[in-house]
Structure formats: structure tokens, C-alpha cells
Design a protein around this motif. Structure first.
Motif, PDB file in Angstrom:
ATOM      1  N   GLY A  48       0.815  -1.211   0.000  1.00 42.52           N
ATOM      2  CA  GLY A  48       0.000   0.000   0.000  1.00 42.52           C
ATOM      3  C   GLY A  48       0.844   1.254   0.000  1.00 42.52           C
ATOM      4  N   GLY A  49       0.263   2.336   0.505  1.00 38.42           N
ATOM      5  CA  GLY A  49       0.960   3.609   0.523  1.00 38.42           C
ATOM      6  C   GLY A  49       0.544   4.493  -0.639  1.00 38.42           C
ATOM      7  N   PRO A  50       1.116   5.694  -0.715  1.00 36.23           N
ATOM      8  CA  PRO A  50       0.719   6.627  -1.777  1.00 36.23           C
ATOM      9  C   PRO A  50       1.058   6.085  -3.159  1.00 36.23           C
ATOM     10  N   GLU A  51       0.199   6.419  -4.132  1.00 39.40           N
ATOM     11  CA  GLU A  51       0.485   6.017  -5.507  1.00 39.40           C
ATOM     12  C   GLU A  51       1.382   7.072  -6.136  1.00 39.40           C
ATOM     13  N   LEU A  52       2.567   6.666  -6.580  1.00 38.22           N
ATOM     14  CA  LEU A  52       3.531   7.583  -7.176  1.00 38.22           C
ATOM     15  C   LEU A  52       3.611   7.347  -8.679  1.00 38.22           C
ATOM     16  N   LYS A  53       3.709   8.439  -9.429  1.00 34.47           N
ATOM     17  CA  LYS A  53       3.867   8.379 -10.877  1.00 34.47           C
ATOM     18  C   LYS A  53       5.326   8.653 -11.226  1.00 34.47           C
ATOM     19  N   ALA A  54       5.646   8.623 -12.512  1.00 38.92           N
ATOM     20  CA  ALA A  54       7.012   8.899 -12.936  1.00 38.92           C
ATOM     21  C   ALA A  54       7.436  10.265 -12.420  1.00 38.92           C
ATOM     22  N   GLY A  55       8.628  10.335 -11.811  1.00 34.71           N
ATOM     23  CA  GLY A  55       9.111  11.576 -11.250  1.00 34.71           C
ATOM     24  C   GLY A  55      10.134  11.335 -10.166  1.00 34.71           C
ATOM     25  N   LEU A  56      10.504  12.400  -9.468  1.00 35.94           N
ATOM     26  CA  LEU A  56      11.547  12.363  -8.445  1.00 35.94           C
ATOM     27  C   LEU A  56      10.941  12.711  -7.091  1.00 35.94           C
ATOM     28  N   TYR A  57      11.245  11.892  -6.070  1.00 33.65           N
ATOM     29  CA  TYR A  57      10.670  12.053  -4.741  1.00 33.65           C
ATOM     30  C   TYR A  57      11.752  11.904  -3.682  1.00 33.65           C
ATOM     31  N   GLN A  58      11.465  12.413  -2.480  1.00 27.88           N
ATOM     32  CA  GLN A  58      12.352  12.186  -1.343  1.00 27.88           C
ATOM     33  C   GLN A  58      11.512  11.839  -0.122  1.00 27.88           C
ATOM     34  N   ALA A  59      12.111  11.021   0.732  1.00 19.30           N
ATOM     35  CA  ALA A  59      11.411  10.547   1.927  1.00 19.30           C
ATOM     36  C   ALA A  59      12.440  10.272   3.010  1.00 19.30           C
ATOM     37  N   GLU A  60      11.960   9.988   4.204  1.00 21.65           N
ATOM     38  CA  GLU A  60      12.825   9.572   5.311  1.00 21.65           C
ATOM     39  C   GLU A  60      12.500   8.137   5.674  1.00 21.65           C
ATOM     40  N   LEU A  61      13.549   7.354   5.927  1.00 18.30           N
ATOM     41  CA  LEU A  61      13.383   5.946   6.276  1.00 18.30           C
ATOM     42  C   LEU A  61      13.948   5.690   7.669  1.00 18.30           C
ATOM     43  N   PRO A  62      13.287   4.859   8.472  1.00 20.82           N
ATOM     44  CA  PRO A  62      13.870   4.468   9.759  1.00 20.82           C
ATOM     45  C   PRO A  62      15.053   3.533   9.540  1.00 20.82           C
ATOM     46  N   ASN A  63      16.003   3.567  10.445  1.00 25.68           N
ATOM     47  CA  ASN A  63      17.198   2.714  10.330  1.00 25.68           C
ATOM     48  C   ASN A  63      17.011   1.335  10.930  1.00 25.68           C
ATOM     49  N   ASP A  64      15.802   1.007  11.388  1.00 24.69           N
ATOM     50  CA  ASP A  64      15.608  -0.260  12.097  1.00 24.69           C
ATOM     51  C   ASP A  64      15.172  -1.405  11.188  1.00 24.69           C
ATOM     52  N   GLY A  65      15.097  -1.166   9.873  1.00 24.25           N
ATOM     53  CA  GLY A  65      14.742  -2.246   8.956  1.00 24.25           C
ATOM     54  C   GLY A  65      13.258  -2.433   8.740  1.00 24.25           C
ATOM     55  N   SER A  66      12.410  -1.634   9.395  1.00 19.67           N
ATOM     56  CA  SER A  66      10.964  -1.774   9.187  1.00 19.67           C
ATOM     57  C   SER A  66      10.596  -1.217   7.819  1.00 19.67           C
ATOM     58  N   PRO A  67       9.636  -1.842   7.113  1.00 18.23           N
ATOM     59  CA  PRO A  67       9.337  -1.463   5.724  1.00 18.23           C
ATOM     60  C   PRO A  67       8.591  -0.144   5.608  1.00 18.23           C
ATOM     61  N   LYS A 401       7.555  14.201 -17.576  1.00 19.93           N
ATOM     62  CA  LYS A 401       8.517  14.241 -16.475  1.00 19.93           C
ATOM     63  C   LYS A 401       8.718  12.849 -15.894  1.00 19.93           C
ATOM     64  N   GLY A 402       9.979  12.496 -15.690  1.00 22.29           N
ATOM     65  CA  GLY A 402      10.288  11.187 -15.126  1.00 22.29           C
ATOM     66  C   GLY A 402      10.441  10.119 -16.180  1.00 22.29           C
ATOM     67  N   GLU A 403       9.881  10.338 -17.369  1.00 23.18           N
ATOM     68  CA  GLU A 403      10.088   9.407 -18.465  1.00 23.18           C
ATOM     69  C   GLU A 403      11.408   9.738 -19.142  1.00 23.18           C
ATOM     70  N   MET A 404      11.910   8.818 -19.953  1.00 23.09           N
ATOM     71  CA  MET A 404      13.194   9.048 -20.591  1.00 23.09           C
ATOM     72  C   MET A 404      13.090  10.150 -21.635  1.00 23.09           C
ATOM     73  N   SER A 405      14.011  11.090 -21.575  1.00 22.37           N
ATOM     74  CA  SER A 405      13.986  12.209 -22.507  1.00 22.37           C
ATOM     75  C   SER A 405      14.599  11.817 -23.838  1.00 22.37           C
ATOM     76  N   ILE A 406      13.971  12.273 -24.936  1.00 23.02           N
ATOM     77  CA  ILE A 406      14.566  11.980 -26.238  1.00 23.02           C
ATOM     78  C   ILE A 406      15.731  12.922 -26.492  1.00 23.02           C
ATOM     79  N   GLY A 407      15.677  14.130 -25.955  1.00 22.93           N
ATOM     80  CA  GLY A 407      16.824  15.033 -26.016  1.00 22.93           C
ATOM     81  C   GLY A 407      17.123  15.581 -27.402  1.00 22.93           C
ATOM     82  N   GLN A 408      17.860  16.652 -27.447  1.00 25.42           N
ATOM     83  CA  GLN A 408      18.277  17.257 -28.711  1.00 25.42           C
ATOM     84  C   GLN A 408      19.771  17.540 -28.706  1.00 25.42           C
ATOM     85  N   GLY A 409      20.543  16.804 -27.935  1.00 24.79           N
ATOM     86  CA  GLY A 409      21.986  17.009 -27.903  1.00 24.79           C
ATOM     87  C   GLY A 409      22.374  18.126 -26.954  1.00 24.79           C
ATOM     88  N   VAL A 410      23.664  18.458 -26.949  1.00 24.84           N
ATOM     89  CA  VAL A 410      24.188  19.457 -26.023  1.00 24.84           C
ATOM     90  C   VAL A 410      24.180  20.827 -26.678  1.00 24.84           C
TER      91      VAL A 410
END
Length: 445
Positions: A48-67, A401-410
Motif C-alpha cells: 500500500g501507501g501513496p500512488e507515485l507516478k514517474a518523477g523524483l521524490y524524497q522521503a525519510e526511512l527508519p534505520n531499524d529495517g521496518s518497511p 517528467k520522469g520518463e526518458m527524454s529523447i533530447g536534442q543534444g548538447v
């Protein structure tokens, strides 16, 4: 899917020397990773938990190994990769006093484990970040990893579970989560890179671009273009840079220490390693046949001998996804299969002490930064890539956003303001016409 376990586990120890006139000293301690992305709170249940789409996220995790978990909707992301990075530090300590571990799993609705991978820093290892990747490809015929089967592949929603163990056990660790969704490619996809296209590639001296301040993470990596860039490597830091690649292009990054016109030897033995990462944050390997050329090196304290290290990629080709192991490939199959998408490729430089303090030879509190030259080469003519389509078969002009960019070079300079010039020209023309019309009217009068 099985990917590179962690920056520490894969970067061979290496040590260095260098620099010119004595610059200001810097403390020897692990640099905090520059976490980026939208802040999210993950669920404490196994699924369960929040539904995340393609993109960049940050979170905090406990160090005790709990999921801690979040969910993925497979109707929106048929081919996705979850890259989980944890910033492993113990205050100002240089080495781990205990084991650090990050495990990432894909679970179905019942909580059954579909696939998982684990990154580890053992006790005594140099402290840095751990990066773990798990994902699923919609094409079951591809061989780049472990693919979901049975109920896991058929599930509309999947849970991504993260378990982190760190020091102290009652503390918390910052994590960065990148979710990427590769669009489907259609049309002429060509063939995978040949053995010749994976051969040793060194970046020579190029146009001098001056000094570049590095980023502290993937999210704020400094942009580099082809040429020679001056660096100052801080001991205890990971420096982050990015280079744009398009279809058919290869990247080479060559690091030379000491830099030009320098006459300095580091007061301590130092280790330095270079690495290239894909847009999905897959760390790439290169095994050059030239045994004197490596992505890492070691030099003892007060040595005045310079050294050159580096690494490189195969060309970016969609067909690399189906590449098979071939004798003579200097870019291994596992790396070749991920050199598949244009966009930002990352170059990291990790600098750390080669030895830790002891009673007879204590570690100094600070050392001067190490000057170095980083040469960047982007080789190959830009090719026509496949057409991208979404899961419904509709053509994608530009992945989101979050998907692979086709890009146009540098782009190496400021773009020429064609639109403004055109508008200015129209304004001048309109004014000229108005003047002529006024003169004509006056004559008629």
C-alpha cells in the motif's frame, strides 16, 4: 532485477595526489548527499501507501529495517524502474561502524515478493550512498534483468517496499526515489552496438572550459559539454556532473590528476574513482583491454606522480535493450543493455582517504582540495531513433517528467533569439510602411 549494489561496493579503491599553490584546506568528512524531489510520506504497512507516478521524490526511512511502501499503477507505467538512493552517513565518521543495508522489493496485492535487490555497505567500508534498482519491463522477451511473471505481471497495482538498516538503529536516513517510465519504441530500431562500438574510448584534451563547481547529488549535477574542465576534488566528497547524449552518441570521461601546471603532493594517500550513470541511474561498467587504463587508481601520500583514469559508454541505441553477450565487448552486456535512451548521463567522481587514522599516523583534520582536469568527449553522429508511443499506441512527441527524454543534444552556448529578431524585424517593417503611407498621403493632399 539485478543491478549495481552500491557506489562503495563497485568502485575499486584508488588513491591520488596533486595540486598547485596551496589552497584553503577542507575538512575530511563524508559530504551530505544533495537530496532532491517532492517530499512524500510512505506507508508503514508491508503493502500500500501513496500512488507515485514517474518523477523524483524524497522521503525519510527508519534505520531499524521496518518497511516503508508506495504503490505503482501499471496501467500508467508498463515499463518502469524504481531507483532508491539512501544517504549513508554516521556524523563525521569516514567509515561504517556497522552494516548499512537497503533492500527494495516489488510486491503484488497479496504481499507476495515478485523481485527484490539489496545494496550493502559492510562494517569498515568508506561511507557513501547506496543505490538500488528494481523494475519491470513490459517486453517479456528482453533479457536485461529479472521479469515479473504470473500474478505479479498481471497485477494492475504493485507495491514497492523499502527496508533500510543503518547507524544508529533508532535514527532516520534520507532517501531519494526516482521513478522512470520508458516509452515504447516503434519503427526501425536497428541493431545493438557492435564490438567495435564498445572499444576503449578516451576523452582527449579539448577546449578549456574553466573550473566547474560540482553538484552534491544527481538532482543538482553540474552540466558539462565536450572539452576540458578544471576540478578541485574535496576529500570525502562525491562530485556530480551531467552530459547530454542523443541517439548514436558515446560518452567518455577522462580524469587527470594532478592538473596542468601543478606541483603539489597530497599529504595523505587518497582514493579516486570515476563512474558513468544512465538517466535511470544504472551505473555502467567498462573493461578496457588497455590494462593501464582504469576507472580508479591509488597513489601514496606525498607522491608527485600524476595519473589518468576514466570510463566510457557504448553508443545510445534502442536496440541495445536486446544485446547479447559477445566475445570482445569492453562494455559488458549488463551495461550495454541499459545504454538505450537519450537524455542526461551522469559522471561522478568519488574522492576519499586511502587509509584511516591510527595511533602512529593520525589522520589530519583537513587537507587541501586536489586539482584535476576532467576531459569530456561526446562522439558519434546523431542518428534517427525510433518513434515513441504510449501504452495505448499514441505517438509521444516528448516523454513527460520522469520518463526518458529523447533530447536534442548538447547546447554549448546561448540560443540565438530568432523569435525576438523576427518580431523586431516585423516591427521595423510596420513602422517603415506607416512612414511611407504618411508621405504618400501628404503628397496626395
Amino acid at each position: 532485477m539485478r543491478f549495481r549494489k552500491s557506489a562503495a561496493a563497485v568502485l575499486t579503491s584508488a588513491a591520488l595526489v596533486a595540486t598547485g599553490t596551496a589552497p584553503a584546506h577542507a575538512a575530511i568528512e563524508p559530504q551530505a548527499y544533495g537530496t532532491s524531489g517532492k517530499q512524500v510520506t510512505l506507508a508503514t504497512d508491508k503493502t500500500g501507501g501513496p500512488e507515485l507516478k514517474a518523477g523524483l521524490y524524497q522521503a525519510e526511512l527508519p534505520n531499524d529495517g521496518s518497511p516503508r511502501t508506495f504503490t505503482i499503477n501499471r496501467n500508467q507505467m508498463r515499463t518502469f524502474l524504481a531507483s532508491v538512493l539512501t544517504d549513508e552517513r554516521e556524523g563525521k565518521a569516514l567509515k561504517a561502524t556497522g552494516e548499512h543495508k537497503t533492500k527494495v522489493s516489488i510486491l503484488d496485492a497479496k504481499g507476495d515478493d515478485c523481485t527484490s535487490d539489496t545494496g550493502t555497505l559492510s562494517k569498515g567500508a568508506a561511507l557513501t550512498f547506496i543505490n538500488v534498482n528494481v523494475g519491470v519491463d513490459d517486453d517479456e522477451d528482453l533479457s536485461r534483468g529479472n521479469y515479473l511473471g504470473g500474478t505479479c505481471r498481471e497485477s494492475t497495482k504493485l507495491s514497492i517496499s523499502i527496508e533500510h538498516t543503518g547507524i544508529p538503529a533508532n535514527g532516520r536516513t534520507k532517501a531519494e526515489i526516482l521513478l522512470t517510465d520508458e516509452p515504447k519504441g516503434t519503427g526501425s530500431v536497428g541493431s545493438p552496438a557492435t564490438v567495435a562500438q564498445t572499444a576503449t574510448l578516451k576523452a582527449p584534451d579539448g577546449t578549456v572550459r574553466g573550473e566547474v563547481a560540482p553538484g552534491k547529488g544527481f538532482g543538482d549535477a553540474a552540466t558539462l559539454v565536450a572539452g576540458t574542465h578544471s576540478l578541485k576534488l574535496g576529500v570525502g566528497t562525491q562530485a556530480f556532473y551531467k552530459v547530454r547524449l542523443d541517439w548514436g552518441q558515446r560518452l567518455a570521461a577522462t580524469l587527470r590528476v594532478p592538473g596542468k601546471d601543478t606541483n603539489f603532493a597530497s599529504p595523505i594517500a587518497v582514493e579516486v574513482s570515476t563512474r558513468i550513470w544512465t538517466p535511470q541511474r544504472i551505473a555502467l561498467d567498462a573493461n578496457p583491454k588497455d590494462y593501464q587504463y582504469s576507472d580508479s587508481l591509488s597513489m601514496s601520500a606525498n607522491s608527485s606522480k600524476g595519473a589518468t583514469i576514466g570510463t566510457y559508454t557504448a553508443p545510445v541505441l534502442w536496440a541495445n535493450r536486446s544485446a547479447k553477450s559477445e566475445s570482445g565487448n569492453e562494455v559488458p552486456q549488463a551495461s550495454l543493455q541499459w545504454t538505450t535512451t537519450p537524455g542526461w548521463y551522469y559522471v561522478t567522481v568519488w574522492t576519499r582517504p586511502a587509509s584511516f587514522s591510527s595511533s602512529d599516523e593520525p589522520m589530519p583534520d583537513s587537507v587541501p582540495p586536489i586539482p584535476a582536469d576532467l576531459n569530456i568527449a561526446v562522439v558519434g553522429d546523431v542518428q534517427q531513433g525510433p518513434t515513441f508511443v504510449n501504452t495505448g499506441g499514441a505517438k509521444l512527441a516528448q516523454p513527460g517528467k520522469g520518463e526518458m527524454s529523447i533530447g536534442q543534444g548538447v547546447q554549448t552556448g546561448a540560443p540565438f533569439p530568432w523569435a525576438k529578431v523576427a518580431l523586431s524585424a516585423l516591427a521595423v517593417l510596420a513602422a517603415a510602411i506607416a512612414v511611407l503611407w504618411a508621405l504618400r498621403s501628404r503628397r496626395q493632399a
